[in-house]
Design a protein around this motif. Structure first.
Motif, short mmCIF file in Angstrom:
data_model
loop_
_atom_site.label_atom_id
_atom_site.label_comp_id
_atom_site.label_asym_id
_atom_site.label_seq_id
_atom_site.Cartn_x
_atom_site.Cartn_y
_atom_site.Cartn_z
N THR A 100 -27.13 0.78 -20.27
CA THR A 100 -25.92 1.61 -20.35
C THR A 100 -24.69 0.78 -19.98
O THR A 100 -24.77 -0.19 -19.22
CB THR A 100 -26.04 2.80 -19.40
N ALA A 101 -23.55 1.16 -20.55
CA ALA A 101 -22.30 0.44 -20.29
C ALA A 101 -21.90 0.59 -18.83
O ALA A 101 -21.95 1.69 -18.28
CB ALA A 101 -21.20 0.98 -21.19
N GLN A 102 -21.54 -0.51 -18.23
CA GLN A 102 -21.12 -0.49 -16.84
C GLN A 102 -19.61 -0.59 -16.74
O GLN A 102 -18.95 -1.21 -17.58
CB GLN A 102 -21.77 -1.65 -16.07
N ARG A 103 -19.07 0.02 -15.71
CA ARG A 103 -17.62 0.04 -15.52
C ARG A 103 -17.14 -1.32 -15.04
O ARG A 103 -17.73 -1.93 -14.13
CB ARG A 103 -17.25 1.10 -14.49
N VAL A 104 -16.07 -1.82 -15.65
CA VAL A 104 -15.49 -3.11 -15.26
C VAL A 104 -14.42 -2.86 -14.22
O VAL A 104 -13.44 -2.16 -14.47
CB VAL A 104 -14.89 -3.84 -16.48
N LEU A 105 -14.60 -3.43 -13.04
CA LEU A 105 -13.65 -3.25 -11.97
C LEU A 105 -12.53 -4.28 -12.09
O LEU A 105 -12.78 -5.46 -12.37
CB LEU A 105 -14.34 -3.40 -10.61
N PRO A 106 -11.28 -3.87 -11.90
CA PRO A 106 -10.17 -4.84 -11.97
C PRO A 106 -10.21 -5.81 -10.80
O PRO A 106 -10.76 -5.51 -9.73
CB PRO A 106 -8.93 -3.94 -11.92
N LEU A 107 -9.63 -6.98 -11.00
CA LEU A 107 -9.58 -7.99 -9.97
C LEU A 107 -8.67 -7.51 -8.84
O LEU A 107 -7.55 -7.07 -9.07
CB LEU A 107 -9.06 -9.31 -10.54
N ARG A 108 -9.17 -7.60 -7.64
CA ARG A 108 -8.38 -7.16 -6.49
C ARG A 108 -7.31 -8.21 -6.16
O ARG A 108 -7.59 -9.41 -6.13
CB ARG A 108 -9.29 -6.93 -5.29
N ARG A 109 -6.11 -7.71 -5.88
CA ARG A 109 -4.99 -8.58 -5.56
C ARG A 109 -4.40 -8.12 -4.21
O ARG A 109 -3.45 -7.33 -4.19
CB ARG A 109 -3.94 -8.56 -6.65
N PRO A 110 -4.92 -8.57 -3.11
CA PRO A 110 -4.43 -8.10 -1.82
C PRO A 110 -2.99 -8.49 -1.53
O PRO A 110 -2.27 -7.77 -0.85
CB PRO A 110 -5.40 -8.76 -0.81
N GLY A 111 -2.56 -9.66 -2.05
CA GLY A 111 -1.18 -10.07 -1.82
C GLY A 111 -0.18 -9.12 -2.45
O GLY A 111 0.84 -8.75 -1.84
N ARG A 112 -0.45 -8.71 -3.70
CA ARG A 112 0.45 -7.78 -4.37
C ARG A 112 0.45 -6.44 -3.67
O ARG A 112 1.50 -5.79 -3.53
CB ARG A 112 0.03 -7.63 -5.83
N LEU A 113 -0.72 -5.99 -3.20
CA LEU A 113 -0.80 -4.72 -2.48
C LEU A 113 0.00 -4.78 -1.18
O LEU A 113 0.73 -3.85 -0.83
CB LEU A 113 -2.26 -4.38 -2.19
N LEU A 114 -0.12 -5.89 -0.47
CA LEU A 114 0.62 -6.05 0.78
C LEU A 114 2.13 -6.06 0.53
O LEU A 114 2.90 -5.42 1.27
CB LEU A 114 0.19 -7.34 1.48
N ALA A 115 2.58 -6.77 -0.52
CA ALA A 115 4.00 -6.81 -0.84
C ALA A 115 4.51 -5.42 -1.21
O ALA A 115 5.62 -5.03 -0.83
CB ALA A 115 4.26 -7.80 -1.98
N THR A 116 3.71 -4.65 -1.95
CA THR A 116 4.11 -3.30 -2.32
C THR A 116 4.28 -2.42 -1.09
O THR A 116 5.25 -1.66 -0.98
CB THR A 116 3.07 -2.69 -3.27
N VAL A 117 3.35 -2.52 -0.15
CA VAL A 117 3.43 -1.72 1.08
C VAL A 117 4.67 -2.09 1.88
O VAL A 117 5.39 -1.22 2.39
CB VAL A 117 2.15 -1.90 1.91
N VAL A 118 4.96 -3.39 1.99
CA VAL A 118 6.12 -3.83 2.75
C VAL A 118 7.41 -3.31 2.12
O VAL A 118 8.32 -2.82 2.81
CB VAL A 118 6.14 -5.37 2.86
N VAL A 119 7.51 -3.41 0.80
CA VAL A 119 8.72 -2.93 0.11
C VAL A 119 8.89 -1.43 0.29
O VAL A 119 9.99 -0.93 0.53
CB VAL A 119 8.65 -3.31 -1.38
#
Length: 327
Positions: free
Chosen positions: A26-45
């Motif tokens: 069965t087809a498996q779900r492809v998880l996107p690459l995690r980008r912690p730096g971008r997430l941290l910058a978004t939270v700071v902004v």
């Protein structure tokens, strides 16, 4: 070593593949690459933006009640109307002068090229406030102006101080300054047009004026529009300098009201800031639709309008929610 003819050759058969359960196929779900730096910058902004908004809303120094009182006062609206009038007249005259200067700069006449270059060089080198103050005191240098034969008799003359009202001085000063910058914008837009367009128009035997109006200039507008709109936004803000030639525009009204009511200086400055923001935003909206109009034929698909972007975003959001629910 090769086998002799007729010898039996053993063939090793591959073992049969094991039966793979259907669940693994069965087809498996492809998880996107995690980008912690971008997430941290978004939270700071987001945190900084929330703190800024909270400071604006809760700091009593801004006096938002006085801001609401002054925002639509007739005095402020009268100054806003003067700002709009000065901007409209100066933008039209500045663009017209810029087109003429650009054509002179691109002409084959050395005199026209020299005069155009000198004008652009001089006006871009002099601060706008100096131009306005010079025009404001122009009557002290020339009390009367006359039209006639150079070094000869004058046909008629008139008093300069009667014609040079505060509005006229402001419009002339801003138009002269705007024409110098618009000339370079228009010249760059004309040079942006492919040379083959000029050659094709000339091969058809079209007059020079018709070539410019119907072929060259419409294509040049794709390059001129975004650059000249930046000039318009600067022009809207430059109208605040006409306060120094005794014309009470939006900024001049805010200044005079701030001198009369010293406790309301900050709310009045916020009123001017918000109105200038509204004017520049309106110019930006007009820029988008003008660029979209002249992009026809130059791009495969026109850029979507904000309403179309909103609809597309909502459609994508619904599709994503349905996929998540199905999984």
């Amino acid at each position: 070593m090769s086998e002799p003819p007729g010898a039996a050759v053993s063939v090793t058969e591959a073992p049969p593949q094991a039966h793979v359960p259907s669940k693994q196929l069965t087809a498996q779900r492809v998880l996107p690459l995690r980008r912690p730096g971008r997430l941290l910058a978004t939270v700071v902004v987001l945190v900084l933006a929330a703190q800024f908004v909270h400071g604006l809303a809760t700091n009593p120094f801004y006096q938002w009640d006085r801001f609401g009182y002054w925002f639509l006062r007739p005095t402020v609206l009268d100054g806003l109307l003067i700002t709009l009038e000065v901007t409209a007249y100066s933008a039209a005259l500045g663009l017209l002068g810029g087109i003429l200067l650009a054509l002179a700069r691109l002409s084959k006449s050395p005199v026209l090229r020299a005069v155009s270059w000198t004008y652009v060089w001089a006006l871009r080198s002099i601060p706008l406030i100096v131009v306005l103050l010079f025009l404001y005191n122009f009557s002290a240098l020339y009390k009367t102006l006359s039209v006639g034969v150079p070094f000869g008799p004058a046909f008629f003359s008139f008093d300069e101080s009667r014609l040079a009202t505060d509005m006229v001085i402001a419009v002339i000063g801003l138009s002269l300054n705007e024409a110098a910058y618009a000339a370079e914008v228009v010249r760059g837009g004309i040079l942006f047009v492919d040379q083959g367009q000029h050659e094709a128009a000339a091969a058809l035997g079209l007059p020079k004026g018709y070539q410019f109006r119907r072929i060259v200039f419409p294509q040049a507008l794709r390059s001129i529009t975004p650059n000249y709109v930046n000039q318009l936004i600067g022009l809207v803000k430059s109208t605040s300098l006409v306060f120094y030639v005794s014309l009470l525009d939006l900024f001049g009204t805010v200044q005079s009201m701030g001198a009369t009511y010293p406790g309301d200086v900050v709310p009045l400055l916020l009123v001017a800031t918000v109105w200038y923001r509204i004017l520049t935003s309106a110019v930006s909206v007009v820029q988008f639709y003008v660029e979209r109009y002249y992009a026809r034929g130059a791009t495969r698909a026109l850029p979507p309008t904000p309403l179309q972007k909103l609809r597309t975003g909502l459609t994508d959001l619904r599709a994503r929610v349905r996929r998540e629910a199905a999984v």
